[in-house]
Design an enzyme around this catalytic site. Structure first.
Site, PDB file in Angstrom:
ATOM      1  N   HIS A 197       0.835  -1.204   0.000  1.00 48.72           N
ATOM      2  CA  HIS A 197       0.000   0.000   0.000  1.00 48.72           C
ATOM      3  C   HIS A 197       0.872   1.257   0.000  1.00 48.72           C
ATOM      4  O   HIS A 197       1.817   1.378   0.758  1.00 48.72           O
ATOM      5  CB  HIS A 197      -0.995   0.016   1.166  1.00 48.72           C
ATOM      6  CG  HIS A 197      -0.406  -0.123   2.527  1.00 48.72           C
ATOM      7  ND1 HIS A 197       0.078  -1.317   3.032  1.00 48.72           N
ATOM      8  CD2 HIS A 197      -0.231   0.780   3.521  1.00 48.72           C
ATOM      9  CE1 HIS A 197       0.513  -1.133   4.265  1.00 48.72           C
ATOM     10  NE2 HIS A 197       0.344   0.136   4.588  1.00 48.72           N
TER      11      HIS A 197
ATOM     12  N   HIS B 214       1.165   5.159   0.653  1.00 44.11           N
ATOM     13  CA  HIS B 214       0.590   6.281   1.395  1.00 44.11           C
ATOM     14  C   HIS B 214       0.737   7.534   0.540  1.00 44.11           C
ATOM     15  O   HIS B 214       1.828   7.839   0.063  1.00 44.11           O
ATOM     16  CB  HIS B 214       1.315   6.495   2.726  1.00 44.11           C
ATOM     17  CG  HIS B 214       1.041   5.437   3.726  1.00 44.11           C
ATOM     18  ND1 HIS B 214       0.012   5.530   4.637  1.00 44.11           N
ATOM     19  CD2 HIS B 214       1.655   4.248   3.951  1.00 44.11           C
ATOM     20  CE1 HIS B 214       0.003   4.448   5.395  1.00 44.11           C
ATOM     21  NE2 HIS B 214       0.991   3.653   4.997  1.00 44.11           N
TER      22      HIS B 214
END
Length: 161
Positions: free
Chosen positions: A122, A124
């Site tokens: 993931h 950010h």
């Protein structure tokens, strides 16, 4: 080493948990992408998905994830460069849709294992960095052991043979 037995692979996560469709039934981000958590998906296609971080570190804090389970950034290989680039482009699009135009005041990055709470890759996306609080500045700090920028990750991946 025993700890390496369940290390997620870039393609499938941990083999005991992931089905052939790239879904890890124990992964919170896989559940979010599948619509099982009630989280608003700001973008969702067969390659990448985007949603707001549940604990925002900046006024705009988005997570861009592969729609299929991919291990953390440490498990990536050179063949993942295009995926990471697509993730960054989606982050930029999300900021643009939300009227964030100063790309000099944004941060795109990944927590470096073992400092990530979810093993699903993931990105950010944080903006404006200038409005981040003290703790967020620590958690998403440049040149730290626990956070790597998207550019730094891409450099690492491109230098692999």
């Amino acid at each position: 080493m025993a700890a390496d037995i369940n290390t997620p692979t870039p393609e499938s996560g941990t083999s005991s948990q992931t089905d052939d469709g790239g879904y890890d039934k124990k992964c919170i981000f896989c559940k979010i992408v599948k619509g099982e958590m009630g989280t608003e998906l700001l973008h969702n296609d067969e390659t990448i998905s985007c949603f707001r971080d549940i604990h925002p570190g900046a006024p705009h804090h988005y997570l861009v994830v592969p729609s299929k389970h991919v291990g953390n950034c440490k498990s990536l290989r050179k063949e993942h460069v295009s995926l990471v680039e697509k993730m960054v482009e989606m982050g930029k699009e999300m900021l643009q849709k939300n009227n964030v135009t100063d790309l000099n005041d944004v941060r795109f990055g990944f927590h470096w294992p073992p400092f990530c709470s979810v093993t699903h890759l993931h990105l950010h996306v944080l903006a404006p960095v200038s409005q981040m609080g003290f703790m967020s500045r620590l958690v998403y700090r440049l040149n730290s052991y626990w956070f790597i920028t998207a550019d730094q990750l891409l450099q690492r991946l491109n230098s692999m043979s």
